[in-house]
Each structure stands twice: as structure tokens, then as C-alpha cells.
Design an enzyme around this catalytic site. Structure first.
Site, short mmCIF file in Angstrom:
data_model
loop_
_atom_site.label_atom_id
_atom_site.label_comp_id
_atom_site.label_asym_id
_atom_site.label_seq_id
_atom_site.Cartn_x
_atom_site.Cartn_y
_atom_site.Cartn_z
N GLY A 14 0.58 -1.15 0.25
CA GLY A 14 -0.02 0.19 0.04
C GLY A 14 0.78 1.29 0.39
O GLY A 14 0.24 2.26 0.50
N GLY A 15 2.02 1.45 -0.88
CA GLY A 15 2.71 2.12 -0.43
C GLY A 15 2.33 3.01 -1.80
O GLY A 15 3.73 4.30 -1.50
N ASP A 63 -2.61 -6.69 -6.31
CA ASP A 63 -3.25 -7.43 -4.75
C ASP A 63 -2.69 -7.90 -3.80
O ASP A 63 -2.71 -9.21 -4.07
CB ASP A 63 -4.94 -7.65 -5.84
CG ASP A 63 -6.11 -8.32 -4.67
OD1 ASP A 63 -5.85 -8.15 -3.29
OD2 ASP A 63 -7.08 -8.32 -4.77
N ASN A 90 1.75 -2.28 5.52
CA ASN A 90 1.00 -1.11 5.72
C ASN A 90 -0.35 -1.05 5.33
O ASN A 90 -1.66 -0.49 5.39
CB ASN A 90 1.65 0.15 4.81
CG ASN A 90 1.23 1.22 4.95
OD1 ASN A 90 0.31 1.76 5.79
ND2 ASN A 90 0.72 1.43 3.86
N TYR A 155 -13.32 -4.10 11.30
CA TYR A 155 -11.70 -3.69 11.01
C TYR A 155 -10.72 -4.24 12.78
O TYR A 155 -9.66 -4.22 12.71
CB TYR A 155 -11.58 -2.45 11.01
CG TYR A 155 -10.29 -1.54 10.88
CD1 TYR A 155 -9.23 -1.37 9.44
CD2 TYR A 155 -10.20 -0.51 11.75
CE1 TYR A 155 -8.57 -0.64 9.71
CE2 TYR A 155 -8.61 0.19 11.86
CZ TYR A 155 -7.73 0.13 10.67
OH TYR A 155 -6.71 0.64 10.75
N ALA A 158 -9.61 -7.21 12.45
CA ALA A 158 -8.99 -7.94 11.82
C ALA A 158 -7.48 -7.65 12.67
O ALA A 158 -5.93 -8.39 12.49
CB ALA A 158 -8.95 -7.43 10.33
N LYS A 159 -7.55 -6.15 12.59
CA LYS A 159 -6.16 -5.54 13.45
C LYS A 159 -5.89 -5.80 14.18
O LYS A 159 -4.94 -6.65 15.08
CB LYS A 159 -6.25 -3.96 13.04
CG LYS A 159 -6.72 -3.02 12.16
CD LYS A 159 -5.10 -3.88 11.28
CE LYS A 159 -5.28 -2.74 9.98
NZ LYS A 159 -4.24 -3.06 9.26
#
Length: 175
Positions: A14-15, A63, A90, A155, A158-159
Site C-alpha cells: 500500500g505504498g 492485489d 501497511n 476492522y 482484523a487488526k
């Protein structure tokens, strides 16, 4: 540039935008080579141009939920920049859903990006790190991993899983 990361090859998921783009930029500024995978191809290509370090950057659209995409990315990044010495997981997918109304596909999407991708990326880079007896993996998790708030489903779940994955992997491969 202080050169704190000279000779390192840092991968960032995700950069292309936001925090990920800032991490990539800081890695380049500190002397590292940086590669990143992101689903946003236009933003990724714009990030490459903005860094003005073509010999130390590599971007591939892909992906992070796909082992095949990660495999293609990793192979190409290593071919250009050498072995990965650091990984920053990230990429994240925010979803604030109703636990009853949320679909299975929505659940799989959130957990695929926020948790599964961190394992897939680590699985790709760890063999070379273990062989070299060096390397670092940073998994990004927000405060919601330990202190969820109403409306943060799934969320926060998951984290929280990402924190557990990080601790478990440290015990398994840290030494």
C-alpha cells in the site's frame, strides 16, 4: 538524507498513497531502495515519478490478497533491487460494518487485506531473511487493535489478529 538505510531494500504494501507513500519516501530519503505493491496503479506510477530515484525504486500494481500477485511482485522487485531486508505491511482496508448485515464477501475482503496479506508478504520475504540471518518486518496496526470502539467492526478484529500474527511470527522466526 542521513543514510541510515543505505544498502537496505524495503518493501511497503500500500505504498502509493497516504502513510505508505510517506514510508516509501522516507526510506528513499534515508538511502534505501524501496519497492511497493498497491492496487492503485496511477498513484503508484505517480509515486515513482515523484521520488526521482529510478535506480532505487520499483512499483508493481497488484492485489496483496493474492499470493500470485505477491509472488510476481517479489520476484521482480528482488531482480531489480536485490534481497529484501525490510518489510512494512501497511496496506489496510477500513470497514465499519454491522455484524449482522455484513456479507461474507465484505468480511473476507477486510481480513484479506488487513491480516492475510501480512502473512503472504512475510512468507515471500522470510526465506531470504532467515538465510541471511537479518531483516525486519513491521506490521502496522492502529489503537483499535487493543481498544476497539463501537462501529469499528470488523476492522478492529482484523487488526487485533495482525497483532497476534506479529507476536506469533516473532516467536517462530525472530531467532
Amino acid at each position: 538524507m542521513t543514510g541510515r538505510l543505505n544498502g537496505e531494500h524495503i518493501v511497503v504494501t500500500g505504498g502509493s498513497r497516504g502513510i505508505g507513500a510517506a514510508i516509501v519516501g522516507k526510506c528513499i530519503a534515508e538511502g534505501a531502495s524501496a519497492s511497493w505493491i498497491d492496487i492503485d496503479e496511477p498513484a503508484g506510477l505517480a509515486q515513482v515519478d515523484s521520488l526521482d530515484a529510478p535506480e532505487r525504486t520499483f512499483f508493481a500494481s497488484g492485489d496483496v490478497r493474492s499470493a500470485a500477485d505477491i509472488g510476481r511482485f517479489h520476484k521482480a522487485a528482488v531482480a531489480k533491487l536485490g534481497p529484501v531486508t525490510g518489510l512494512v505491511n501497511n496496506a489496510g482496508r477500513n470497514s465499519y460494518a454491522d455484524p449482522v448485515k455484513m456479507t461474507e464477501a465484505q468480511w473476507d475482503d477486510v481480513f484479506g487485506v488487513d491480516l492475510k496479506s501480512a502473512w503472504l508478504m512475510a512468507r515471500a520475504v522470510l526465506p531470504a531473511m532467515i538465510e541471511a540471518k537479518r531483516g525486519s518486518i513491521v506490521n502496522i496496526a492502529p489503537v483499535h487493535a487493543d481498544m476497539p470502539y463501537k462501529g469499528m467492526f470488523p476492522y478492529a478484529a482484523a487488526k487485533s489478529g495482525l497483532v497476534g500474527l506479529t507476536r506469533s511470527m516473532a516467536l517462530e522466526v525472530g531467532p
